[in-house]
Design a protein around this motif. Structure first.
Motif, PDB file in Angstrom:
ATOM      1  N   ILE A 150       0.849  -1.127  -0.061  1.00 30.95           N
ATOM      2  CA  ILE A 150      -0.036  -0.074  -0.148  1.00 30.95           C
ATOM      3  C   ILE A 150       1.028   1.210   0.113  1.00 30.95           C
ATOM      4  N   ILE A 151       0.785   2.017  -1.186  1.00 29.53           N
ATOM      5  CA  ILE A 151       1.530   3.342  -1.359  1.00 29.53           C
ATOM      6  C   ILE A 151       0.684   4.545  -0.635  1.00 29.53           C
ATOM      7  N   PRO A 152       1.543   5.224   0.212  1.00 28.26           N
ATOM      8  CA  PRO A 152       0.558   6.339   0.825  1.00 28.26           C
ATOM      9  C   PRO A 152       0.116   7.254  -0.218  1.00 28.26           C
ATOM     10  N   GLU A 153      -1.228   7.956   0.160  1.00 29.90           N
ATOM     11  CA  GLU A 153      -1.620   8.980  -0.754  1.00 29.90           C
ATOM     12  C   GLU A 153      -0.937  10.058  -0.948  1.00 29.90           C
ATOM     13  N   SER A 154      -0.011  10.406  -0.042  1.00 31.33           N
ATOM     14  CA  SER A 154       0.993  11.480  -0.239  1.00 31.33           C
ATOM     15  C   SER A 154       2.088  11.326  -1.237  1.00 31.33           C
ATOM     16  N   VAL A 155       2.221  10.223  -1.816  1.00 30.61           N
ATOM     17  CA  VAL A 155       3.109  10.057  -2.898  1.00 30.61           C
ATOM     18  C   VAL A 155       2.791  10.432  -4.266  1.00 30.61           C
ATOM     19  N   THR A 156       3.666  11.354  -4.754  1.00 33.13           N
ATOM     20  CA  THR A 156       3.351  11.854  -6.270  1.00 33.13           C
ATOM     21  C   THR A 156       4.427  11.254  -7.223  1.00 33.13           C
ATOM     22  N   PHE A 157       5.390  10.705  -6.873  1.00 40.32           N
ATOM     23  CA  PHE A 157       6.490  10.431  -7.724  1.00 40.32           C
ATOM     24  C   PHE A 157       6.967   8.830  -7.524  1.00 40.32           C
ATOM     25  N   ILE A 158       6.941   7.885  -8.355  1.00 46.63           N
ATOM     26  CA  ILE A 158       7.381   6.525  -8.375  1.00 46.63           C
ATOM     27  C   ILE A 158       8.646   6.701  -9.486  1.00 46.63           C
ATOM     28  N   GLU A 196       1.030  -9.263  -7.371  1.00 49.58           N
ATOM     29  CA  GLU A 196      -0.043  -9.673  -8.423  1.00 49.58           C
ATOM     30  C   GLU A 196      -0.970  -8.746  -8.951  1.00 49.58           C
ATOM     31  N   SER A 197      -1.189  -7.728  -7.973  1.00 50.30           N
ATOM     32  CA  SER A 197      -1.886  -6.270  -8.640  1.00 50.30           C
ATOM     33  C   SER A 197      -1.420  -5.165  -7.871  1.00 50.30           C
ATOM     34  N   VAL A 198      -1.387  -4.124  -8.622  1.00 54.91           N
ATOM     35  CA  VAL A 198      -1.152  -2.679  -8.145  1.00 54.91           C
ATOM     36  C   VAL A 198      -2.220  -1.873  -8.385  1.00 54.91           C
ATOM     37  N   THR A 199      -2.627  -0.910  -7.270  1.00 52.92           N
ATOM     38  CA  THR A 199      -3.152   0.300  -7.409  1.00 52.92           C
ATOM     39  C   THR A 199      -2.499   1.567  -7.155  1.00 52.92           C
ATOM     40  N   ILE A 200      -2.282   2.206  -8.099  1.00 47.15           N
ATOM     41  CA  ILE A 200      -1.714   3.369  -7.908  1.00 47.15           C
ATOM     42  C   ILE A 200      -2.525   4.406  -7.142  1.00 47.15           C
ATOM     43  N   PRO A 201      -1.688   5.181  -6.093  1.00 44.17           N
ATOM     44  CA  PRO A 201      -2.808   6.062  -5.456  1.00 44.17           C
ATOM     45  C   PRO A 201      -3.098   7.184  -6.282  1.00 44.17           C
ATOM     46  N   ASP A 202      -4.509   7.934  -5.812  1.00 41.27           N
ATOM     47  CA  ASP A 202      -4.608   9.269  -6.533  1.00 41.27           C
ATOM     48  C   ASP A 202      -3.567  10.330  -5.952  1.00 41.27           C
ATOM     49  N   GLY A 203      -3.081  11.035  -6.896  1.00 37.23           N
ATOM     50  CA  GLY A 203      -2.182  11.940  -6.621  1.00 37.23           C
ATOM     51  C   GLY A 203      -0.808  11.961  -7.236  1.00 37.23           C
ATOM     52  N   VAL A 204      -0.546  10.491  -7.473  1.00 34.18           N
ATOM     53  CA  VAL A 204       0.617  10.216  -7.963  1.00 34.18           C
ATOM     54  C   VAL A 204       0.664  10.632  -9.379  1.00 34.18           C
ATOM     55  N   THR A 205       1.774  11.390 -10.030  1.00 39.98           N
ATOM     56  CA  THR A 205       1.727  12.214 -11.244  1.00 39.98           C
ATOM     57  C   THR A 205       2.501  11.513 -12.195  1.00 39.98           C
TER      58      THR A 205
END
Length: 174
Positions: free
Chosen positions: A71-79, A91-100
């Motif tokens: 689980i990636i925190p919602e505060s993350v904007t950059f991966i 197996e699956s990934v959901t990128i949090p809203d806010g990542v650009t």
């Protein structure tokens, strides 16, 4: 410890190392630079020492083969580039809203990864970011069979899916 074991040396522990390494960024936030744990399920903290985590840095979780759910925190904007490359149990990934920004090869060689959900906030998805394994014997990328991208119509997710020949499933209109 790993070096000692890999090279046949005795290892004497002087304490337990932290699971994460991070850096303080120019804007006063934190970026994860390394992870040393072996957990299968992991929640990345949203802060380190009161610094908000906004980045997952290059190679931060590379080859964390035991990670199945993260689980990636919602505060993350950059991966960053190669951030989760080689995480063969994901197996699956959901990128949090806010990542650009999702860097090149960010999830490369995640051979169990069947799908990713990408929010509309993402405006850059790097080369071979999702859905590819690298074959070192032949020096080429191969697609993960049946890989699906869930995202918004008219978004970077749809463009990446179409440009790379992956199935795209719309979760709404942008």
């Amino acid at each position: 410890e790993v070096y000692a074991k890999d090279n046949g040396f005795d290892f004497v522990s002087i304490g337990e190392a932290p699971l994460f390494r991070y850096e303080i960024l120019d804007d006063g936030t934190a970026g994860v630079t390394a992870y040393y744990g072996k957990e299968t399920d992991l929640i990345i903290p949203s802060t380190f020492d009161a610094y908000t985590v906004t980045q997952i840095g290059w190679y931060a979780f590379k080859n964390c083969t035991s990670l199945a759910d993260i689980i990636i925190p919602e505060s993350v904007t950059f991966i960053g580039d190669y951030a989760f490359a080689g995480c063969t149990s994901l197996e699956s990934v959901t990128i949090p809203d806010g990542v650009t920004y999702i860097g090149d090869y960010a999830f490369e060689n995640c051979s169990s990864l069947a799908s990713v959900t990408i929010p509309y906030s993402v405006d850059y998805i790097g080369e071979y970011a999702f859905g590819y394994n690298y074959d070192e014997d032949y020096w080429e990328y191969t697609k993960i069979d049946g890989f699906k991208i869930y995202g918004y119509t008219n978004s970077a997710a749809e463009v990446y899916a179409k440009d790379n020949g992956f199935d795209f499933v719309s979760i709404g209109e942008a």
